[in-house]
Design a protein around this motif. Structure first.
Motif, PDB file in Angstrom:
ATOM      1  N   VAL A 190       0.842  -1.200   0.000  1.00 51.08           N
ATOM      2  CA  VAL A 190       0.000   0.000   0.000  1.00 51.08           C
ATOM      3  C   VAL A 190       0.874   1.245   0.000  1.00 51.08           C
ATOM      4  O   VAL A 190       0.632   2.190  -0.760  1.00 51.08           O
ATOM      5  CB  VAL A 190      -0.946   0.009   1.220  1.00 51.08           C
ATOM      6  N   GLU A 191       1.912   1.252   0.848  1.00 41.70           N
ATOM      7  CA  GLU A 191       2.830   2.393   0.893  1.00 41.70           C
ATOM      8  C   GLU A 191       3.488   2.620  -0.459  1.00 41.70           C
ATOM      9  O   GLU A 191       3.641   3.761  -0.909  1.00 41.70           O
ATOM     10  CB  GLU A 191       3.903   2.158   1.949  1.00 41.70           C
ATOM     11  N   VAL A 192       3.865   1.526  -1.098  1.00 44.46           N
ATOM     12  CA  VAL A 192       4.517   1.625  -2.411  1.00 44.46           C
ATOM     13  C   VAL A 192       3.590   2.302  -3.415  1.00 44.46           C
ATOM     14  O   VAL A 192       3.993   3.231  -4.129  1.00 44.46           O
ATOM     15  CB  VAL A 192       4.933   0.231  -2.916  1.00 44.46           C
ATOM     16  N   TYR A 193       2.331   1.868  -3.453  1.00 48.32           N
ATOM     17  CA  TYR A 193       1.406   2.430  -4.437  1.00 48.32           C
ATOM     18  C   TYR A 193       0.957   3.844  -4.076  1.00 48.32           C
ATOM     19  O   TYR A 193       0.685   4.660  -4.969  1.00 48.32           O
ATOM     20  CB  TYR A 193       0.209   1.497  -4.635  1.00 48.32           C
ATOM     21  N   VAL A 194       0.886   4.156  -2.798  1.00 51.22           N
ATOM     22  CA  VAL A 194       0.608   5.542  -2.411  1.00 51.22           C
ATOM     23  C   VAL A 194       1.745   6.433  -2.906  1.00 51.22           C
ATOM     24  O   VAL A 194       1.524   7.550  -3.388  1.00 51.22           O
ATOM     25  CB  VAL A 194       0.433   5.667  -0.886  1.00 51.22           C
ATOM     26  N   GLY A 195       2.970   5.921  -2.812  1.00 46.82           N
ATOM     27  CA  GLY A 195       4.114   6.669  -3.330  1.00 46.82           C
ATOM     28  C   GLY A 195       4.004   6.910  -4.826  1.00 46.82           C
ATOM     29  O   GLY A 195       4.286   8.010  -5.320  1.00 46.82           O
ATOM     30  N   TYR A 196       3.610   5.866  -5.544  1.00 51.55           N
ATOM     31  CA  TYR A 196       3.411   6.015  -6.993  1.00 51.55           C
ATOM     32  C   TYR A 196       2.375   7.105  -7.280  1.00 51.55           C
ATOM     33  O   TYR A 196       2.567   7.962  -8.171  1.00 51.55           O
ATOM     34  CB  TYR A 196       2.914   4.710  -7.608  1.00 51.55           C
ATOM     35  N   LEU A 197       1.257   7.053  -6.532  1.00 52.70           N
ATOM     36  CA  LEU A 197       0.192   8.030  -6.759  1.00 52.70           C
ATOM     37  C   LEU A 197       0.659   9.449  -6.466  1.00 52.70           C
ATOM     38  O   LEU A 197       0.388  10.374  -7.240  1.00 52.70           O
ATOM     39  CB  LEU A 197      -1.016   7.704  -5.872  1.00 52.70           C
ATOM     40  N   ARG A 198       1.356   9.625  -5.357  1.00 52.52           N
ATOM     41  CA  ARG A 198       1.814  10.969  -5.001  1.00 52.52           C
ATOM     42  C   ARG A 198       2.714  11.559  -6.077  1.00 52.52           C
ATOM     43  O   ARG A 198       2.648  12.759  -6.371  1.00 52.52           O
ATOM     44  CB  ARG A 198       2.552  10.921  -3.663  1.00 52.52           C
ATOM     45  N   ARG A 199       3.555  10.708  -6.655  1.00 51.92           N
ATOM     46  CA  ARG A 199       4.457  11.208  -7.702  1.00 51.92           C
ATOM     47  C   ARG A 199       3.702  11.621  -8.964  1.00 51.92           C
ATOM     48  O   ARG A 199       4.238  12.395  -9.778  1.00 51.92           O
ATOM     49  CB  ARG A 199       5.503  10.151  -8.034  1.00 51.92           C
ATOM     50  N   LYS A 200       2.490  11.126  -9.110  1.00 48.91           N
ATOM     51  CA  LYS A 200       1.713  11.463 -10.302  1.00 48.91           C
ATOM     52  C   LYS A 200       0.678  12.560 -10.068  1.00 48.91           C
ATOM     53  O   LYS A 200       0.487  13.426 -10.924  1.00 48.91           O
ATOM     54  CB  LYS A 200       1.011  10.206 -10.838  1.00 48.91           C
ATOM     55  N   ILE A 201       0.003  12.516  -8.900  1.00 43.81           N
ATOM     56  CA  ILE A 201      -1.100  13.464  -8.696  1.00 43.81           C
ATOM     57  C   ILE A 201      -0.726  14.659  -7.831  1.00 43.81           C
ATOM     58  O   ILE A 201      -1.448  15.655  -7.819  1.00 43.81           O
ATOM     59  CB  ILE A 201      -2.337  12.766  -8.083  1.00 43.81           C
ATOM     60  N   ASP A 202       0.386  14.574  -7.093  1.00 40.34           N
ATOM     61  CA  ASP A 202       0.748  15.650  -6.171  1.00 40.34           C
ATOM     62  C   ASP A 202       2.063  16.340  -6.512  1.00 40.34           C
ATOM     63  O   ASP A 202       2.111  17.564  -6.683  1.00 40.34           O
ATOM     64  CB  ASP A 202       0.810  15.119  -4.731  1.00 40.34           C
ATOM     65  N   THR A 203       3.137  15.574  -6.592  1.00 39.99           N
ATOM     66  CA  THR A 203       4.475  16.160  -6.764  1.00 39.99           C
ATOM     67  C   THR A 203       4.561  17.139  -7.931  1.00 39.99           C
ATOM     68  O   THR A 203       5.072  18.265  -7.759  1.00 39.99           O
ATOM     69  CB  THR A 203       5.526  15.053  -6.918  1.00 39.99           C
ATOM     70  N   PRO A 204       4.064  16.795  -9.131  1.00 43.43           N
ATOM     71  CA  PRO A 204       4.193  17.738 -10.254  1.00 43.43           C
ATOM     72  C   PRO A 204       3.398  19.021 -10.071  1.00 43.43           C
ATOM     73  O   PRO A 204       3.661  20.023 -10.739  1.00 43.43           O
ATOM     74  CB  PRO A 204       3.649  16.937 -11.454  1.00 43.43           C
ATOM     75  N   PHE A 205       2.420  19.008  -9.147  1.00 46.68           N
ATOM     76  CA  PHE A 205       1.522  20.159  -8.999  1.00 46.68           C
ATOM     77  C   PHE A 205       1.737  20.901  -7.676  1.00 46.68           C
ATOM     78  O   PHE A 205       1.039  21.875  -7.390  1.00 46.68           O
ATOM     79  CB  PHE A 205       0.065  19.690  -9.087  1.00 46.68           C
ATOM     80  N   GLY A 206       2.678  20.408  -6.868  1.00 42.49           N
ATOM     81  CA  GLY A 206       2.946  21.061  -5.588  1.00 42.49           C
ATOM     82  C   GLY A 206       1.796  20.944  -4.609  1.00 42.49           C
ATOM     83  O   GLY A 206       1.571  21.839  -3.786  1.00 42.49           O
ATOM     84  N   THR A 207       1.041  19.846  -4.683  1.00 42.02           N
ATOM     85  CA  THR A 207      -0.114  19.652  -3.803  1.00 42.02           C
ATOM     86  C   THR A 207       0.146  18.491  -2.840  1.00 42.02           C
ATOM     87  O   THR A 207       1.147  17.785  -2.945  1.00 42.02           O
ATOM     88  CB  THR A 207      -1.377  19.352  -4.632  1.00 42.02           C
ATOM     89  N   ASN A 208      -0.762  18.313  -1.892  1.00 44.97           N
ATOM     90  CA  ASN A 208      -0.638  17.238  -0.909  1.00 44.97           C
ATOM     91  C   ASN A 208      -2.020  16.629  -0.679  1.00 44.97           C
ATOM     92  O   ASN A 208      -2.635  16.807   0.368  1.00 44.97           O
ATOM     93  CB  ASN A 208      -0.057  17.760   0.407  1.00 44.97           C
ATOM     94  N   THR A 209      -2.504  15.907  -1.675  1.00 42.54           N
ATOM     95  CA  THR A 209      -3.860  15.362  -1.637  1.00 42.54           C
ATOM     96  C   THR A 209      -3.965  14.156  -0.720  1.00 42.54           C
ATOM     97  O   THR A 209      -4.970  13.978  -0.027  1.00 42.54           O
ATOM     98  CB  THR A 209      -4.319  14.974  -3.053  1.00 42.54           C
ATOM     99  N   ILE A 210      -2.933  13.299  -0.715  1.00 43.45           N
ATOM    100  CA  ILE A 210      -2.966  12.079   0.098  1.00 43.45           C
ATOM    101  C   ILE A 210      -2.113  12.290   1.339  1.00 43.45           C
ATOM    102  O   ILE A 210      -0.899  12.436   1.260  1.00 43.45           O
ATOM    103  CB  ILE A 210      -2.460  10.860  -0.689  1.00 43.45           C
ATOM    104  N   GLU A 211      -2.773  12.322   2.480  1.00 45.82           N
ATOM    105  CA  GLU A 211      -2.065  12.490   3.749  1.00 45.82           C
ATOM    106  C   GLU A 211      -1.831  11.140   4.419  1.00 45.82           C
ATOM    107  O   GLU A 211      -2.662  10.227   4.311  1.00 45.82           O
ATOM    108  CB  GLU A 211      -2.887  13.358   4.704  1.00 45.82           C
ATOM    109  N   THR A 212      -0.698  11.029   5.107  1.00 45.72           N
ATOM    110  CA  THR A 212      -0.440   9.858   5.937  1.00 45.72           C
ATOM    111  C   THR A 212      -0.995  10.104   7.334  1.00 45.72           C
ATOM    112  O   THR A 212      -0.708  11.130   7.948  1.00 45.72           O
ATOM    113  CB  THR A 212       1.074   9.579   6.044  1.00 45.72           C
ATOM    114  N   VAL A 213      -1.825   9.189   7.808  1.00 46.57           N
ATOM    115  CA  VAL A 213      -2.368   9.279   9.159  1.00 46.57           C
ATOM    116  C   VAL A 213      -1.632   8.236   9.994  1.00 46.57           C
ATOM    117  O   VAL A 213      -1.866   7.030   9.848  1.00 46.57           O
ATOM    118  CB  VAL A 213      -3.883   9.001   9.186  1.00 46.57           C
ATOM    119  N   ARG A 214      -0.707   8.692  10.804  1.00 51.63           N
ATOM    120  CA  ARG A 214       0.176   7.775  11.531  1.00 51.63           C
ATOM    121  C   ARG A 214      -0.615   6.792  12.383  1.00 51.63           C
ATOM    122  O   ARG A 214      -1.538   7.162  13.099  1.00 51.63           O
ATOM    123  CB  ARG A 214       1.154   8.556  12.402  1.00 51.63           C
TER     124      ARG A 214
END
Length: 224
Positions: A190-214
């Motif tokens: 799950v962590e691996v795929y969340v990382g994949y998603l962040r690199r596609k939907i957040d990183t290029p746009f400077g956003t933080n859509t998916i938060e980690t809830v410890r």
């Protein structure tokens, strides 16, 4: 695509769930008519796959009660029967489509997508989190006007999180609903795929859509 499969044959139910998740769907399972009716009445699905011969309540009765309660979710019925009378019963009760076992999985997927397209005018088609938009009918994602290409698994994960926007979703729940009910591999996938998603939907746009809830899992945030 958020689906409910109501099927008492465990092997078929598991096979369908795994295949539809691989297609990017978010799948909930029910093994009898009583559970299927409860889930279909309490939750919102894009399509329901409903077997006719079920313990507890038959598929006919589940469908009849859903329509009586004004639950208009598209329903595709499955049955081992192949008589015209059975099809007529299903359609008169409010079924939207009908498949006789055995059937081709490719045909099932095509029928389900057709049902979603036909019902698109009856329910909101888009899911949003800020300017991030997910279209379950066309299985597409965009940030503003920029389309974002995702793999089926990435899409399924994002759809599940966006359907539970602002709610912390546990890793175990994601594994159960996005991967497979019987998945027994490491949960760090799950962590691996969340990382994949962040690199596609957040990183290029400077956003933080998916938060980690410890200590829990992940949460999609974003304005309406």
């Amino acid at each position: 695509m958020k689906l409910l499969i109501v099927e008492d044959e465990a092997r078929l139910r598991s096979t369908l769930s795994a295949g539809l998740r691989a297609e990017g769907g978010t799948v909930t399972e029910a093994a009898d008519g009583v559970q299927g009716l409860r889930l279909a009445s309490e939750q919102q699905f894009d399509v329901i796959v409903l077997d006719i011969m079920l313990p507890g309540l038959s598929g006919y009765e589940v469908l009849r009660r859903l329509r009586t309660r004004e639950v208009w979710t598209p329903v595709l019925m499955l049955t081992a029967k192949d008589g015209d009378y059975d099809q007529t019963d299903a359609f008169e009760l409010g079924a939207d489509d009908y498949l006789t076992k055995p059937f081709s999985f490719i045909v099932l997927v095509a029928r389900l997508r057709a049902l979603m397209r036909r019902s698109a005018t009856q329910r909101p088609a888009l899911i949003t989190a800020g300017d991030l938009t997910l279209d379950p009918i066309h299985r597409s994602v965009s940030r503003g006007q920029t389309p974002i290409a995702l793999t089926p698994r990435e899409y399924g994960l994002l759809e599940y999180l966006m359907r539970h926007k602002d709610v912390a979703v546990a890793k175990a729940e994601l594994l159960h609903n996005v991967w497979d009910t019987h998945y027994d591999g490491p949960d760090n996938v799950v962590e691996v795929y969340v990382g994949y998603l962040r690199r596609k939907i957040d990183t290029p746009f400077g956003t933080n859509t998916i938060e980690t809830v410890r200590g829990v899992g992940y949460r999609v945030v974003g304005g309406n």
